[in-house]
Design a protein around this motif. Structure first.
Motif, PDB file in Angstrom:
ATOM      1  N   GLY A  77     -42.579   6.479  15.593  1.00 30.89           N
ATOM      2  CA  GLY A  77     -42.018   7.514  16.667  1.00 30.89           C
ATOM      3  C   GLY A  77     -42.654   8.841  16.491  1.00 30.89           C
ATOM      4  N   MET A  78     -42.889   9.407  15.038  1.00 30.28           N
ATOM      5  CA  MET A  78     -43.107  10.787  14.817  1.00 30.28           C
ATOM      6  C   MET A  78     -44.879  10.675  15.092  1.00 30.28           C
ATOM      7  SD  MET A  78     -41.250  12.887  13.950  1.00 30.28           S
ATOM      8  CE  MET A  78     -42.669  13.994  13.497  1.00 30.28           C
ATOM      9  N   GLY A  79     -45.479   9.617  14.812  1.00 32.82           N
ATOM     10  CA  GLY A  79     -46.781   9.375  15.215  1.00 32.82           C
ATOM     11  C   GLY A  79     -47.070   9.588  16.755  1.00 32.82           C
ATOM     12  N   ALA A  80     -46.207   8.981  17.287  1.00 35.51           N
ATOM     13  CA  ALA A  80     -46.331   8.987  18.860  1.00 35.51           C
ATOM     14  C   ALA A  80     -46.038  10.355  19.416  1.00 35.51           C
ATOM     15  CB  ALA A  80     -45.671   7.920  19.567  1.00 35.51           C
ATOM     16  N   LEU A  81     -45.048  11.055  18.920  1.00 39.70           N
ATOM     17  CA  LEU A  81     -44.875  12.467  19.037  1.00 39.70           C
ATOM     18  C   LEU A  81     -45.922  13.496  18.909  1.00 39.70           C
ATOM     19  CD1 LEU A  81     -42.724  14.566  20.141  1.00 39.70           C
ATOM     20  CD2 LEU A  81     -41.890  14.644  17.940  1.00 39.70           C
ATOM     21  N   ALA A  82     -46.601  13.281  17.670  1.00 39.73           N
ATOM     22  CA  ALA A  82     -47.760  14.141  17.408  1.00 39.73           C
ATOM     23  C   ALA A  82     -48.846  14.089  18.286  1.00 39.73           C
ATOM     24  CB  ALA A  82     -48.228  13.752  15.756  1.00 39.73           C
ATOM     25  N   ASP A  83     -49.230  12.619  18.552  1.00 32.50           N
ATOM     26  CA  ASP A  83     -50.412  12.125  19.418  1.00 32.50           C
ATOM     27  C   ASP A  83     -50.066  12.924  20.814  1.00 32.50           C
ATOM     28  OD1 ASP A  83     -51.668  10.948  17.393  1.00 32.50           O
ATOM     29  OD2 ASP A  83     -51.174   9.017  17.894  1.00 32.50           O
ATOM     30  N   ALA A  84     -48.978  12.767  21.238  1.00 23.37           N
ATOM     31  CA  ALA A  84     -48.668  13.424  22.745  1.00 23.37           C
ATOM     32  C   ALA A  84     -48.954  14.996  22.701  1.00 23.37           C
ATOM     33  CB  ALA A  84     -46.913  13.215  23.023  1.00 23.37           C
ATOM     34  N   ILE A  85     -48.587  15.681  21.401  1.00 18.77           N
ATOM     35  CA  ILE A  85     -48.887  16.934  21.529  1.00 18.77           C
ATOM     36  C   ILE A  85     -50.344  17.285  21.459  1.00 18.77           C
ATOM     37  CG2 ILE A  85     -48.499  19.112  20.125  1.00 18.77           C
ATOM     38  CD1 ILE A  85     -45.977  17.970  21.482  1.00 18.77           C
ATOM     39  N   ALA A  86     -51.093  16.575  20.568  1.00 22.16           N
ATOM     40  CA  ALA A  86     -52.547  16.657  20.595  1.00 22.16           C
ATOM     41  C   ALA A  86     -53.388  16.250  21.725  1.00 22.16           C
ATOM     42  CB  ALA A  86     -52.891  15.339  19.344  1.00 22.16           C
ATOM     43  N   ASP A 181     -47.336  -1.921  20.313  1.00 21.21           N
ATOM     44  CA  ASP A 181     -48.580  -2.847  20.439  1.00 21.21           C
ATOM     45  C   ASP A 181     -49.322  -2.962  19.432  1.00 21.21           C
ATOM     46  OD1 ASP A 181     -47.343  -3.458  23.200  1.00 21.21           O
ATOM     47  OD2 ASP A 181     -48.933  -2.113  24.213  1.00 21.21           O
ATOM     48  N   VAL A 182     -49.734  -2.075  18.654  1.00 17.27           N
ATOM     49  CA  VAL A 182     -50.353  -2.045  17.386  1.00 17.27           C
ATOM     50  C   VAL A 182     -49.580  -2.683  16.356  1.00 17.27           C
ATOM     51  CG1 VAL A 182     -51.721  -0.798  15.678  1.00 17.27           C
ATOM     52  CG2 VAL A 182     -51.565  -0.002  18.077  1.00 17.27           C
ATOM     53  N   TRP A 183     -48.358  -2.520  16.019  1.00 18.81           N
ATOM     54  CA  TRP A 183     -47.472  -3.115  15.217  1.00 18.81           C
ATOM     55  C   TRP A 183     -47.472  -4.511  15.141  1.00 18.81           C
ATOM     56  CZ3 TRP A 183     -42.347  -0.162  13.517  1.00 18.81           C
ATOM     57  CH2 TRP A 183     -41.777  -1.124  12.432  1.00 18.81           C
ATOM     58  N   GLN A 184     -47.226  -5.030  16.425  1.00 16.87           N
ATOM     59  CA  GLN A 184     -46.963  -6.401  16.729  1.00 16.87           C
ATOM     60  C   GLN A 184     -48.411  -7.147  16.655  1.00 16.87           C
ATOM     61  OE1 GLN A 184     -45.813  -7.327  20.627  1.00 16.87           O
ATOM     62  NE2 GLN A 184     -45.432  -9.482  20.033  1.00 16.87           N
ATOM     63  N   GLU A 185     -49.544  -6.448  16.888  1.00 12.36           N
ATOM     64  CA  GLU A 185     -50.844  -7.231  16.794  1.00 12.36           C
ATOM     65  C   GLU A 185     -51.555  -7.111  15.389  1.00 12.36           C
ATOM     66  OE1 GLU A 185     -53.208  -5.555  19.818  1.00 12.36           O
ATOM     67  OE2 GLU A 185     -51.841  -6.350  21.492  1.00 12.36           O
ATOM     68  N   SER A 186     -51.186  -5.968  14.860  1.00 15.39           N
ATOM     69  CA  SER A 186     -51.960  -5.689  13.642  1.00 15.39           C
ATOM     70  C   SER A 186     -51.233  -4.955  12.314  1.00 15.39           C
ATOM     71  CB  SER A 186     -53.019  -4.392  13.833  1.00 15.39           C
ATOM     72  OG  SER A 186     -53.919  -4.795  14.989  1.00 15.39           O
ATOM     73  N   GLY A 187     -49.984  -5.012  12.310  1.00 14.98           N
ATOM     74  CA  GLY A 187     -48.949  -5.015  11.451  1.00 14.98           C
ATOM     75  C   GLY A 187     -48.592  -3.336  11.461  1.00 14.98           C
ATOM     76  N   PHE A 188     -47.410  -3.351  10.447  1.00 11.26           N
ATOM     77  CA  PHE A 188     -47.125  -1.809  10.310  1.00 11.26           C
ATOM     78  C   PHE A 188     -48.023  -0.806   9.892  1.00 11.26           C
ATOM     79  CE2 PHE A 188     -44.907   1.402   7.472  1.00 11.26           C
ATOM     80  CZ  PHE A 188     -44.357   2.039   8.601  1.00 11.26           C
ATOM     81  N   SER A 189     -48.795  -1.346   8.853  1.00 12.05           N
ATOM     82  CA  SER A 189     -49.818  -0.331   8.182  1.00 12.05           C
ATOM     83  C   SER A 189     -50.774   0.198   8.940  1.00 12.05           C
ATOM     84  CB  SER A 189     -50.554  -1.047   6.975  1.00 12.05           C
ATOM     85  OG  SER A 189     -51.156  -2.390   7.892  1.00 12.05           O
ATOM     86  N   SER A 190     -51.029  -0.499  10.205  1.00 14.04           N
ATOM     87  CA  SER A 190     -51.932   0.093  11.210  1.00 14.04           C
ATOM     88  C   SER A 190     -51.156   1.065  12.230  1.00 14.04           C
ATOM     89  CB  SER A 190     -52.413  -1.109  12.118  1.00 14.04           C
ATOM     90  OG  SER A 190     -53.475  -1.917  11.218  1.00 14.04           O
ATOM     91  N   ALA A 191     -49.961   0.673  12.596  1.00  8.80           N
ATOM     92  CA  ALA A 191     -49.241   1.329  13.500  1.00  8.80           C
ATOM     93  C   ALA A 191     -48.814   2.735  12.802  1.00  8.80           C
ATOM     94  CB  ALA A 191     -47.747   0.742  13.993  1.00  8.80           C
ATOM     95  N   VAL A 192     -48.623   2.899  11.674  1.00  4.26           N
ATOM     96  CA  VAL A 192     -48.043   3.926  10.828  1.00  4.26           C
ATOM     97  C   VAL A 192     -49.447   4.994  10.696  1.00  4.26           C
ATOM     98  CG1 VAL A 192     -48.412   3.180   8.402  1.00  4.26           C
ATOM     99  CG2 VAL A 192     -46.619   4.958   8.965  1.00  4.26           C
ATOM    100  N   ARG A 193     -50.609   4.602  11.187  1.00  4.82           N
ATOM    101  CA  ARG A 193     -51.804   5.277  10.525  1.00  4.82           C
ATOM    102  C   ARG A 193     -51.595   6.772  11.209  1.00  4.82           C
ATOM    103  NH1 ARG A 193     -53.886   6.514   6.485  1.00  4.82           N
ATOM    104  NH2 ARG A 193     -53.506   4.255   6.041  1.00  4.82           N
ATOM    105  N   PRO A 194     -51.315   6.857  12.845  1.00  7.46           N
ATOM    106  CA  PRO A 194     -51.389   8.175  13.354  1.00  7.46           C
ATOM    107  C   PRO A 194     -50.426   9.114  12.499  1.00  7.46           C
ATOM    108  CG  PRO A 194     -51.362   6.591  14.864  1.00  7.46           C
ATOM    109  CD  PRO A 194     -51.119   5.463  13.603  1.00  7.46           C
ATOM    110  N   TYR A 195     -49.534   8.771  12.002  1.00  8.35           N
ATOM    111  CA  TYR A 195     -48.534   9.264  11.203  1.00  8.35           C
ATOM    112  C   TYR A 195     -49.193   9.799  10.037  1.00  8.35           C
ATOM    113  CZ  TYR A 195     -44.387  10.985   8.317  1.00  8.35           C
ATOM    114  OH  TYR A 195     -43.491  11.705   7.512  1.00  8.35           O
ATOM    115  N   LEU A 196     -49.736   8.904   9.089  1.00  6.60           N
ATOM    116  CA  LEU A 196     -50.267   9.207   7.853  1.00  6.60           C
ATOM    117  C   LEU A 196     -51.347  10.257   7.980  1.00  6.60           C
ATOM    118  CD1 LEU A 196     -50.017   5.892   6.053  1.00  6.60           C
ATOM    119  CD2 LEU A 196     -48.500   7.784   5.884  1.00  6.60           C
TER     120      LEU A 196
END
Length: 248
Positions: A77-86, A181-196
């Motif tokens: 959620g935080m990664g999606a929020l940051a991407d929305a601002i970006a 979608d990324v989490w389901q297809e590639s796992g949490f480690s990929s989905a959390v990348r925008p946050y990290l």
């Protein structure tokens, strides 16, 4: 998923399925209201407050994992929020996250995210619902001198020309769906990348998220490992008192 009552629908938001929007009046509490609606209205219910100076919204989720792992959705959620601002930011704008949930634009605080779940849920139990909520200051409600509180800012002060709360919410909704979608297809480690990628940390320091949501910081030179526990920070978000503060 049960429908939201017609009286609460907000057709001015352009949201993809399965979101259903519920608009509150200017001084409503989107986070608390979403938690109230969650048991009846279910996943995809997105509550937002209709005001010009703050983008305040919250979305209901229905996790499949036990709470100890399910709370990691906070990071997506935080990664999606940051991407929305970006996506709305002028070129060369610096956007960072201070762990775990405070968002900074050009090193000025603009808001953050938080997470709620049923109080009776044990760590090993699957929550009936989760609510991810966010508050982003889009404009000052009155004219101020930016030098009064340089640690605080608003999107319009940082050059976000004509960016509205509505646009922030819509962009977040799309990015959040993509993260799932990324989490389901590639796992949490990929989905959390925008946050990290946006997490503020010391130079030459690597980080990763443990299965229970804790942050692990390691020196790339082989030094000690530091653990930051997520649960206490979610229980009492440190940024919340600053979210509506204005310089006096």
């Amino acid at each position: 998923m049960p429908p939201v009552t017609q009286a609460g629908l907000a057709p001015e938001l352009a949201l993809p399925p399965p979101y259903r929007a519920v608009r509150l009046r200017e001084f409503g509490d989107a986070f608390a209201h979403a938690a109230t609606l969650a048991p009846q209205h279910g996943a995809g219910t997105l509550v937002y407050v209709g005001r010009f100076d703050v983008a305040e919204f919250a979305v209901v989720l229905e996790p499949a994992d036990p709470l100890i792992r399910a709370r990691r959705v906070f990071y997506t959620g935080m990664g999606a929020l940051a991407d929305a601002i970006a996506a709305a930011a002028p070129p060369e704008t610096a956007i960072h996250i201070k762990w775990p949930g405070a968002l900074y634009v050009n090193w000025g605080f603009v808001g953050g995210g938080r997470l709620a779940w049923p109080e009776s849920t044990g760590e090993a139990n699957v929550p009936a619902w989760l609510v991810f909520g966010a508050t982003i200051r889009t404009a000052w409600s009155k004219r101020i001198d930016p030098g009064l509180s340089p640690e605080l800012t608003a999107l319009d002060e940082e050059g976000f020309a004509e960016v509205t709360s509505k646009q922030i919410v819509e962009s977040f909704a799309r990015n959040f769906m993509h993260a799932f979608d990324v989490w389901q297809e590639s796992g949490f480690s990929s989905a959390v990348r925008p946050y990290l990628d946006r997490l503020a940390r010391e130079t030459r320091q690597s980080c990763e998220i443990e299965e229970n949501g804790d942050l692990m910081l390691r020196s790339e030179s082989g030094g000690t490992t530091e653990r930051q526990a997520l649960l206490p920070k979610l229980t009492a978000p440190a940024w919340l008192d600053l979210a509506y503060k204005e310089p006096s």
